[in-house]
Design an enzyme around this catalytic site. Structure first.
Site, PDB file in Angstrom:
ATOM      1  N   GLU A  70       0.829  -1.221   0.000  1.00  0.00           N
ATOM      2  CA  GLU A  70       0.000   0.000   0.000  1.00  0.00           C
ATOM      3  C   GLU A  70       0.863   1.270   0.000  1.00  0.00           C
ATOM      4  O   GLU A  70       2.062   1.212   0.280  1.00  0.00           O
ATOM      5  CB  GLU A  70      -0.945   0.019   1.195  1.00  0.00           C
ATOM      6  CG  GLU A  70      -0.223   0.045   2.525  1.00  0.00           C
ATOM      7  CD  GLU A  70      -1.031   0.720   3.624  1.00  0.00           C
ATOM      8  OE1 GLU A  70      -1.482   1.859   3.410  1.00  0.00           O
ATOM      9  OE2 GLU A  70      -1.181   0.116   4.696  1.00  0.00           O
ATOM     10  N   LYS A  95      -5.602  10.813   0.617  1.00  0.00           N
ATOM     11  CA  LYS A  95      -5.627   9.457   1.182  1.00  0.00           C
ATOM     12  C   LYS A  95      -6.893   8.786   0.668  1.00  0.00           C
ATOM     13  O   LYS A  95      -7.993   9.234   0.976  1.00  0.00           O
ATOM     14  CB  LYS A  95      -5.638   9.546   2.715  1.00  0.00           C
ATOM     15  CG  LYS A  95      -5.887   8.229   3.443  1.00  0.00           C
ATOM     16  CD  LYS A  95      -5.888   8.425   4.959  1.00  0.00           C
ATOM     17  CE  LYS A  95      -6.477   7.226   5.674  1.00  0.00           C
ATOM     18  NZ  LYS A  95      -6.581   7.417   7.143  1.00  0.00           N
ATOM     19  N   VAL A 128      -5.554   0.408   2.903  1.00  0.00           N
ATOM     20  CA  VAL A 128      -5.750  -1.036   2.735  1.00  0.00           C
ATOM     21  C   VAL A 128      -6.965  -1.296   1.840  1.00  0.00           C
ATOM     22  O   VAL A 128      -6.896  -2.095   0.902  1.00  0.00           O
ATOM     23  CB  VAL A 128      -5.889  -1.727   4.108  1.00  0.00           C
ATOM     24  CG1 VAL A 128      -6.367  -3.163   3.945  1.00  0.00           C
ATOM     25  CG2 VAL A 128      -4.558  -1.691   4.853  1.00  0.00           C
ATOM     26  N   ASP A 154     -16.817   5.627  13.562  1.00  0.00           N
ATOM     27  CA  ASP A 154     -15.584   5.583  12.777  1.00  0.00           C
ATOM     28  C   ASP A 154     -15.089   4.148  12.688  1.00  0.00           C
ATOM     29  O   ASP A 154     -14.374   3.658  13.561  1.00  0.00           O
ATOM     30  CB  ASP A 154     -14.530   6.495  13.408  1.00  0.00           C
ATOM     31  CG  ASP A 154     -13.327   6.648  12.494  1.00  0.00           C
ATOM     32  OD1 ASP A 154     -13.179   5.846  11.552  1.00  0.00           O
ATOM     33  OD2 ASP A 154     -12.525   7.570  12.729  1.00  0.00           O
ATOM     34  N   SER A 211     -13.221   1.606   9.991  1.00  0.00           N
ATOM     35  CA  SER A 211     -12.449   1.700   8.752  1.00  0.00           C
ATOM     36  C   SER A 211     -13.110   0.957   7.594  1.00  0.00           C
ATOM     37  O   SER A 211     -13.641  -0.149   7.767  1.00  0.00           O
ATOM     38  CB  SER A 211     -11.055   1.131   8.982  1.00  0.00           C
ATOM     39  OG  SER A 211     -10.334   1.149   7.774  1.00  0.00           O
ATOM     40  N   ALA A 212     -13.017   1.549   6.429  1.00  0.00           N
ATOM     41  CA  ALA A 212     -13.490   0.896   5.199  1.00  0.00           C
ATOM     42  C   ALA A 212     -12.700  -0.385   4.927  1.00  0.00           C
ATOM     43  O   ALA A 212     -13.155  -1.243   4.164  1.00  0.00           O
ATOM     44  CB  ALA A 212     -13.340   1.853   4.018  1.00  0.00           C
ATOM     45  N   ASP A 213     -11.542  -0.535   5.579  1.00  0.00           N
ATOM     46  CA  ASP A 213     -10.755  -1.760   5.386  1.00  0.00           C
ATOM     47  C   ASP A 213     -11.585  -2.993   5.735  1.00  0.00           C
ATOM     48  O   ASP A 213     -11.482  -4.035   5.074  1.00  0.00           O
ATOM     49  CB  ASP A 213      -9.512  -1.760   6.297  1.00  0.00           C
ATOM     50  CG  ASP A 213      -8.531  -0.649   5.974  1.00  0.00           C
ATOM     51  OD1 ASP A 213      -8.722   0.054   4.958  1.00  0.00           O
ATOM     52  OD2 ASP A 213      -7.568  -0.480   6.758  1.00  0.00           O
ATOM     53  N   LYS A 245      -3.916  -1.982  14.920  1.00  0.00           N
ATOM     54  CA  LYS A 245      -3.213  -1.144  15.889  1.00  0.00           C
ATOM     55  C   LYS A 245      -3.934  -1.094  17.229  1.00  0.00           C
ATOM     56  O   LYS A 245      -5.158  -1.107  17.282  1.00  0.00           O
ATOM     57  CB  LYS A 245      -3.092   0.273  15.341  1.00  0.00           C
ATOM     58  CG  LYS A 245      -1.977   0.397  14.348  1.00  0.00           C
ATOM     59  CD  LYS A 245      -2.118   1.660  13.559  1.00  0.00           C
ATOM     60  CE  LYS A 245      -3.404   1.660  12.837  1.00  0.00           C
ATOM     61  NZ  LYS A 245      -3.448   1.699  11.447  1.00  0.00           N
TER      62      LYS A 245
HETATM   63  N1  PSU Z   1      -1.339   0.932   9.577  1.00  0.00           N
HETATM   64  C1  PSU Z   1      -0.143   1.534   9.687  1.00  0.00           C
HETATM   65  N2  PSU Z   1       0.081   2.683   9.065  1.00  0.00           N
HETATM   66  C2  PSU Z   1      -0.857   3.226   8.271  1.00  0.00           C
HETATM   67  C3  PSU Z   1      -2.120   2.576   8.122  1.00  0.00           C
HETATM   68  C4  PSU Z   1      -2.320   1.435   8.802  1.00  0.00           C
HETATM   69  O1  PSU Z   1       0.735   1.053  10.359  1.00  0.00           O
HETATM   70  O2  PSU Z   1      -0.599   4.256   7.688  1.00  0.00           O
HETATM   71  C5  PSU Z   1      -3.133   3.115   7.167  1.00  0.00           C
HETATM   72  C6  PSU Z   1      -3.587   2.004   6.205  1.00  0.00           C
HETATM   73  O3  PSU Z   1      -3.512   2.504   4.909  1.00  0.00           O
HETATM   74  C7  PSU Z   1      -5.011   1.751   6.621  1.00  0.00           C
HETATM   75  C8  PSU Z   1      -5.417   3.124   7.043  1.00  0.00           C
HETATM   76  O4  PSU Z   1      -5.806   1.241   5.576  1.00  0.00           O
HETATM   77  O5  PSU Z   1      -4.302   3.577   7.800  1.00  0.00           O
HETATM   78  C9  PSU Z   1      -6.686   3.128   7.857  1.00  0.00           C
HETATM   79  O6  PSU Z   1      -7.190   4.423   7.888  1.00  0.00           O
HETATM   80  P1  PSU Z   1      -8.652   4.698   8.457  1.00  0.00           P
HETATM   81  O7  PSU Z   1      -8.528   4.350   9.909  1.00  0.00           O
HETATM   82  O8  PSU Z   1      -8.897   6.142   8.203  1.00  0.00           O
HETATM   83  O9  PSU Z   1      -9.573   3.762   7.736  1.00  0.00           O
HETATM   84 MN    MN Z   2     -11.793   6.066   9.895  1.00  0.00          MN
END
Ligand code: PSU
Ligand code: MN
Length: 301
Positions: free
Chosen positions: A27, A88, A108, A140, A142-144, A161
């Site tokens: 990614e 992003k 992701v 909130d 994640s779309a992941d 995380k």
């Molecule tokens: N994990 C990491 N570093 C990152 C991310 C995840 O160690 O930068 C990124 C990935 O691209 C993941 C995104 O898909 O954060 C998730 O963002 P959000 O919580 O806004 O969905």
């Molecule tokens: Mn988010």
């Protein structure tokens, strides 16, 4: 008539896919938003090198000036690592980035979507996004997680995380039929924190069996899956220290009104500052370990 959008593959990636040689997607949000300079470019290059050494072809994914790209050049990696204000892009942002001619780093979910269109089945990252913790009944999520539900790509990660609500994250994955495959672990890893006590859905002890589980899941009509690869205990940060730094960072984010797509990068940055860069060292180790495992599994598929 508008022409359909197709991802652009690097020559090396296209040739590998045509010969049925293993390819590993990587990614770009981690480069543009997840890690600070100069560590971001170093890790991006090292991850590609690790994939190659393990016998696969790396394909870092992004939208480049409106073109969804699977297999960035080294110049493009360097530009992404240095540019300010790169978009992003999660899955929902891909169409806009393409239509508006933007350069966007893919999360992701965005990377899975483009990897799948290109025919790449294995993807290595650091940690997936998930459900954020309360304050309030935060929506909130994640779309992941939803991309994992629908897109048949195996995502190799060191779990999610510790800044996330892991029990809720795992419940959502179960609801959506996403296998959480523990690589030599019975419990879900938490990125640079020591492992959780939350069980994975299946444990495997080799890359071969991981590939078999994923292939069977997809044959049965399943979508994506997570291969959770724990950071070795010796490289993890103390749980208490991280928990406290996380609480502080969350409170700061709330006070500063940081939310949405900016929240994850904000928390990661503050944790790195709080721990004197030790989270960065751990992040680098786990990304490279995931890249190596992903290449091994891709070789088995
Ligand atoms: N994990 C990491 N570093 C990152 C991310 C995840 O160690 O930068 C990124 C990935 O691209 C993941 C995104 O898909 O954060 C998730 O963002 P959000 O919580 O806004 O969905
Ligand atoms: Mn988010």
């Amino acid at each position: 008539m508008l022409t359909p959008v197709r991802p652009k593959l690097s020559m090396e990636v296209a040739a590998a896919l045509a010969d049925r040689r293993p390819v590993v997607a990587l990614e770009s949000t981690i480069i543009a938003h997840g890690l600070p300079r100069p560590v971001n470019l170093e890790v991006a290059r090292e991850a590609e090198a690790v994939v190659r050494r393990a016998g696969a072809v790396p394909a870092t994914v992004a939208v480049w000036q409106g073109v969804p790209t699977v297999g960035l050049t080294d110049e493009q990696l360097a530009e992404l690592a240095h540019a300010e204000g790169v978009t992003k892009a999660s899955r929902r942002d891909l169409g806009a980035a393409v239509a508006l001619g933007q350069t966007a780093a893919t999360t992701v979910s965005g990377t899975m979507a483009l990897a799948h269109l290109a025919g790449v089945r294995v993807f290595a990252t650091g940690g997936i996004g998930g459900a954020h913790r309360p304050p309030a009944d935060s929506w909130d999520i994640s779309a992941d997680l939803l991309e994992l539900a629908r897109t048949p790509v195996l995502v190799v990660s060191a779990g999610a995380k510790s800044i996330l609500d892991l029990p809720r994250t795992l419940e959502i994955l179960e609801t959506h039929g996403v296998p959480v495959i523990g690589y030599r672990t019975d419990v879900f890893p938490q990125f640079y924190s020591p492992r959780s006590d939350l069980p994975v859905s299946v444990r495997v002890d080799s890359a071969t069996v991981a590939a078999e589980v994923f292939a069977a899941h997809v044959s049965l009509g399943g979508g994506g899956a997570i291969l959770a690869n724990p950071l070795p205990d010796a490289d993890c940060l103390p749980a208490e220290e991280l928990a406290e730094a996380t609480r502080t960072a969350e409170a700061e984010a709330a006070r500063a009104g940081v939310s949405g797509a900016k929240l994850t990068p904000f928390l990661l940055k503050r944790l790195a500052e709080w721990t004197g860069g030790r989270t960065l060292t751990a992040n680098r180790i786990l990304v490279l370990s995931n890249a190596k495992l992903a290449a091994e599994v891709a070789g088995c598929l």
